[in-house]
Design a protein around this motif. Structure first.
Motif, PDB file in Angstrom:
ATOM      1  N   ASN A  19      39.776  60.511  30.687  1.00 18.67           N
ATOM      2  CA  ASN A  19      38.633  59.827  30.071  1.00 18.67           C
ATOM      3  C   ASN A  19      38.346  58.547  30.833  1.00 18.67           C
ATOM      4  O   ASN A  19      39.265  57.860  31.282  1.00 18.67           O
ATOM      5  N   LYS A  20      37.082  58.208  30.954  1.00 16.78           N
ATOM      6  CA  LYS A  20      36.712  56.956  31.596  1.00 16.78           C
ATOM      7  C   LYS A  20      37.091  55.790  30.694  1.00 16.78           C
ATOM      8  O   LYS A  20      36.888  55.832  29.475  1.00 16.78           O
ATOM      9  N   LEU A  21      37.625  54.731  31.311  1.00 18.35           N
ATOM     10  CA  LEU A  21      38.113  53.573  30.570  1.00 18.35           C
ATOM     11  C   LEU A  21      37.320  52.328  30.939  1.00 18.35           C
ATOM     12  O   LEU A  21      37.188  51.981  32.124  1.00 18.35           O
ATOM     13  N   ILE A  22      36.794  51.679  29.930  1.00 17.09           N
ATOM     14  CA  ILE A  22      36.075  50.415  30.101  1.00 17.09           C
ATOM     15  C   ILE A  22      36.924  49.304  29.496  1.00 17.09           C
ATOM     16  O   ILE A  22      37.377  49.420  28.350  1.00 17.09           O
ATOM     17  N   ALA A  23      37.137  48.239  30.245  1.00 15.72           N
ATOM     18  CA  ALA A  23      37.931  47.108  29.752  1.00 15.72           C
ATOM     19  C   ALA A  23      37.020  45.939  29.414  1.00 15.72           C
ATOM     20  O   ALA A  23      36.102  45.624  30.169  1.00 15.72           O
ATOM     21  N   ILE A  24      37.262  45.309  28.273  1.00 16.06           N
ATOM     22  CA  ILE A  24      36.679  44.001  27.958  1.00 16.06           C
ATOM     23  C   ILE A  24      37.848  43.035  27.891  1.00 16.06           C
ATOM     24  O   ILE A  24      38.654  43.076  26.960  1.00 16.06           O
ATOM     25  N   THR A  25      37.976  42.193  28.885  1.00 15.51           N
ATOM     26  CA  THR A  25      39.152  41.327  28.995  1.00 15.51           C
ATOM     27  C   THR A  25      38.793  40.007  29.653  1.00 15.51           C
ATOM     28  O   THR A  25      37.820  39.912  30.412  1.00 15.51           O
ATOM     29  N   SER A  26      39.596  38.994  29.380  1.00 15.09           N
ATOM     30  CA  SER A  26      39.421  37.688  30.025  1.00 15.09           C
ATOM     31  C   SER A  26      40.149  37.626  31.363  1.00 15.09           C
ATOM     32  O   SER A  26      39.947  36.692  32.137  1.00 15.09           O
ATOM     33  N   ASN A  27      41.006  38.608  31.615  1.00 14.74           N
ATOM     34  CA  ASN A  27      41.854  38.584  32.809  1.00 14.74           C
ATOM     35  C   ASN A  27      41.600  39.828  33.662  1.00 14.74           C
ATOM     36  O   ASN A  27      42.151  40.900  33.413  1.00 14.74           O
ATOM     37  N   LYS A  28      40.773  39.672  34.694  1.00 15.11           N
ATOM     38  CA  LYS A  28      40.438  40.811  35.552  1.00 15.11           C
ATOM     39  C   LYS A  28      41.650  41.355  36.308  1.00 15.11           C
ATOM     40  O   LYS A  28      41.682  42.526  36.668  1.00 15.11           O
ATOM     41  N   ASN A  29      42.628  40.490  36.539  1.00 21.94           N
ATOM     42  CA  ASN A  29      43.797  40.885  37.321  1.00 21.94           C
ATOM     43  C   ASN A  29      44.939  41.416  36.464  1.00 21.94           C
ATOM     44  O   ASN A  29      46.044  41.632  36.966  1.00 21.94           O
ATOM     45  N   SER A  30      44.676  41.624  35.198  1.00 17.61           N
ATOM     46  CA  SER A  30      45.704  42.124  34.283  1.00 17.61           C
ATOM     47  C   SER A  30      45.935  43.614  34.503  1.00 17.61           C
ATOM     48  O   SER A  30      45.218  44.279  35.264  1.00 17.61           O
ATOM     49  N   PHE A  31      46.931  44.144  33.807  1.00 15.07           N
ATOM     50  CA  PHE A  31      47.201  45.584  33.862  1.00 15.07           C
ATOM     51  C   PHE A  31      45.960  46.368  33.439  1.00 15.07           C
ATOM     52  O   PHE A  31      45.558  47.327  34.106  1.00 15.07           O
ATOM     53  N   LEU A  32      45.351  45.950  32.332  1.00 12.88           N
ATOM     54  CA  LEU A  32      44.145  46.626  31.845  1.00 12.88           C
ATOM     55  C   LEU A  32      43.012  46.504  32.859  1.00 12.88           C
ATOM     56  O   LEU A  32      42.320  47.481  33.163  1.00 12.88           O
ATOM     57  N   GLY A  33      42.825  45.297  33.395  1.00 11.29           N
ATOM     58  CA  GLY A  33      41.738  45.059  34.328  1.00 11.29           C
ATOM     59  C   GLY A  33      41.834  45.896  35.587  1.00 11.29           C
ATOM     60  O   GLY A  33      40.826  46.400  36.102  1.00 11.29           O
ATOM     61  N   THR A  34      43.043  46.067  36.097  1.00  9.41           N
ATOM     62  CA  THR A  34      43.217  46.818  37.346  1.00  9.41           C
ATOM     63  C   THR A  34      43.191  48.330  37.131  1.00  9.41           C
ATOM     64  O   THR A  34      42.903  49.086  38.063  1.00  9.41           O
ATOM     65  N   GLU A  35      43.484  48.779  35.921  1.00  6.10           N
ATOM     66  CA  GLU A  35      43.516  50.210  35.636  1.00  6.10           C
ATOM     67  C   GLU A  35      42.175  50.752  35.145  1.00  6.10           C
ATOM     68  O   GLU A  35      41.936  51.964  35.202  1.00  6.10           O
ATOM     69  N   ALA A  36      41.306  49.891  34.663  1.00  8.13           N
ATOM     70  CA  ALA A  36      40.044  50.332  34.066  1.00  8.13           C
ATOM     71  C   ALA A  36      39.075  50.849  35.129  1.00  8.13           C
ATOM     72  O   ALA A  36      39.071  50.399  36.271  1.00  8.13           O
ATOM     73  N   ASP A  37      38.232  51.801  34.723  1.00  9.26           N
ATOM     74  CA  ASP A  37      37.185  52.312  35.612  1.00  9.26           C
ATOM     75  C   ASP A  37      36.031  51.321  35.715  1.00  9.26           C
ATOM     76  O   ASP A  37      35.383  51.220  36.753  1.00  9.26           O
ATOM     77  N   PHE A  38      35.775  50.618  34.617  1.00  7.30           N
ATOM     78  CA  PHE A  38      34.736  49.585  34.582  1.00  7.30           C
ATOM     79  C   PHE A  38      35.321  48.381  33.859  1.00  7.30           C
ATOM     80  O   PHE A  38      35.966  48.537  32.823  1.00  7.30           O
ATOM     81  N   ILE A  39      35.074  47.197  34.388  1.00 10.39           N
ATOM     82  CA  ILE A  39      35.576  46.001  33.726  1.00 10.39           C
ATOM     83  C   ILE A  39      34.431  45.095  33.318  1.00 10.39           C
ATOM     84  O   ILE A  39      33.567  44.754  34.126  1.00 10.39           O
ATOM     85  N   LEU A  40      34.407  44.740  32.035  1.00  9.82           N
ATOM     86  CA  LEU A  40      33.453  43.771  31.509  1.00  9.82           C
ATOM     87  C   LEU A  40      34.225  42.472  31.332  1.00  9.82           C
ATOM     88  O   LEU A  40      35.021  42.318  30.405  1.00  9.82           O
ATOM     89  N   HIS A  41      33.992  41.567  32.247  1.00 11.04           N
ATOM     90  CA  HIS A  41      34.782  40.346  32.291  1.00 11.04           C
ATOM     91  C   HIS A  41      34.271  39.348  31.254  1.00 11.04           C
ATOM     92  O   HIS A  41      33.083  39.013  31.226  1.00 11.04           O
ATOM     93  N   ALA A  42      35.171  38.877  30.401  1.00  9.59           N
ATOM     94  CA  ALA A  42      34.819  37.910  29.358  1.00  9.59           C
ATOM     95  C   ALA A  42      35.758  36.716  29.429  1.00  9.59           C
ATOM     96  O   ALA A  42      36.583  36.488  28.540  1.00  9.59           O
ATOM     97  N   PRO A  43      35.658  35.914  30.499  1.00 12.52           N
ATOM     98  CA  PRO A  43      36.585  34.796  30.687  1.00 12.52           C
ATOM     99  C   PRO A  43      36.265  33.634  29.751  1.00 12.52           C
ATOM    100  O   PRO A  43      35.128  33.468  29.312  1.00 12.52           O
ATOM    101  N   ILE A  44      37.279  32.842  29.444  1.00 10.49           N
ATOM    102  CA  ILE A  44      37.073  31.627  28.651  1.00 10.49           C
ATOM    103  C   ILE A  44      37.891  30.497  29.271  1.00 10.49           C
ATOM    104  O   ILE A  44      38.925  30.729  29.885  1.00 10.49           O
ATOM    105  N   ALA A  45      37.399  29.287  29.103  1.00 11.26           N
ATOM    106  CA  ALA A  45      38.127  28.124  29.610  1.00 11.26           C
ATOM    107  C   ALA A  45      39.260  27.739  28.671  1.00 11.26           C
ATOM    108  O   ALA A  45      40.343  27.323  29.103  1.00 11.26           O
ATOM    109  N   GLU A  46      39.011  27.882  27.374  1.00 14.63           N
ATOM    110  CA  GLU A  46      40.012  27.517  26.367  1.00 14.63           C
ATOM    111  C   GLU A  46      39.644  28.113  25.025  1.00 14.63           C
ATOM    112  O   GLU A  46      38.477  28.406  24.762  1.00 14.63           O
TER     113      GLU A  46
END
Length: 322
Positions: A119-146
């Protein structure tokens, strides 16, 4: 500092931190986002959204938004998924995994299982370099400063960013589908919102009496007709065509005019060409017209301009259309 001032300062700081994060989020909507939306749009499956902790709560809200806007979606808790609920995921389903860190133990177990299902995997994460970020087929980056939390621990800004990204996803899909207000009404039949979208004038008028008199009806009979139907008015009709309307106000003005009451008939005191509305019009249109014309009732007409009934402002208010 007084408690009041401290409360206001904390509240405003929280809003400011989260607002800034949302503003920065706009720059994170990129080609990967567009490709994720297009993949969901062309997929023959459903959208399965998963997460752990506060992210799971956000996942449930995004599921609700998608379902109400034409994209079939199901929530799957990440912890339950690795203990049997993974059976929810079927062929062609798209899985969205939400995680701020992208490195929680449950996510690390779940992601390979999803990948094994192809199945195709889409990640919504603040950390693109995380396990989820690197394994996902598509990454929706949601970074925060704090986080808005003064200890930078409680999920606040991060969950707000996740929610906004989910809304952006759902509304993009809505636009691609050409989802209309009529479609929206089908999914929202209950409550005031649904009624504004689907309730028609005839649905209200059919619940009311249909008071009417002839042009030559005596004044005494007109008063009886108005009293019996308890709408504060009656309609003057001949051969199904509307000639005029008589209201309580018309009766009061007639009584103070000094005219010979015994000789008057309906056509003598009626107001000609009353405001009308098609029976198939939306109920909210009736409310708007009554508000605009400062009147409390409208005569309804069918598709042949024949008298169909009466809709009263109280009917509209009772249905919550205000």
């Amino acid at each position: 500092m007084s408690n009041t001032n401290k409360i206001l300062e904390v509240a405003r700081r929280t809003i400011r931190i989260e607002a800034n994060a949302i503003k920065e989020l706009e720059d994170c909507v990129d080609i990967a986002f567009a490709k994720a939306v297009q993949h969901i749009h062309t997929s023959n499956g459903r959208v399965i959204i998963t997460g752990i902790g506060k992210s799971a709560i956000i996942a449930q809200k995004i599921v609700a938004t998608m379902n109400s806007t034409g994209t079939p979606a199901i929530f799957m808790h990440a912890a339950d998924a690795i203990h049997g609920d993974l059976g929810i995921v079927q062929k062609n389903d798209v899985v969205i995994c939400i995680s701020k860190s992208g490195n929680t133990p449950e996510i690390k177990v779940l992601v390979p299982l999803i990948k094994n299902f192809d199945n195709k995997l889409i990640a919504i994460t603040s950390n693109k370099n995380s396990f989820l970020g690197t394994e996902a087929d598509f990454i929706l980056h949601a970074p925060i400063a704090e986080e808005a939390c003064p200890n930078n621990l409680a999920p606040t800004t991060s969950t707000t960013a996740q929610l906004v990204m989910g809304d952006a996803l759902a509304i993009s899909l809505l636009e691609l589908k050409g989802f209309t207000d009529a479609d929206f009404a089908r999914y929202h039949p209950g409550g005031a919102l649904g009624k504004k979208l689907y309730l028609r004038v005839k649905n209200l008028a059919d619940q009311r009496p249909k008071p009417q008199v002839m042009p030559q009806t005596s004044l005494r009979e007109v008063i009886v007709n108005i009293s019996e139907n308890m709408l504060g008015m009656t309609v003057v009709v001949e051969d199904q065509k509307i000639l005029g309307i008589i209201t309580d106000g018309d009766l009061r003005r007639m009584l103070t005019s000094g005219k010979d009451i015994d000789s008057l008939v309906a056509s003598d005191i009626m107001t000609a060409n009353p405001k009308t509305i098609p029976a198939d019009a939306m109920a909210i249109q009736a409310r708007e017209l009554m508000e605009e014309k400062h009147i409390s009732q409208l005569v309804t007409i069918d598709d042949q301009n024949h008298y169909a009934g009466v809709v009263h402002i109280h009917d509209v208010i009772r249905e919550g259309i205000i």
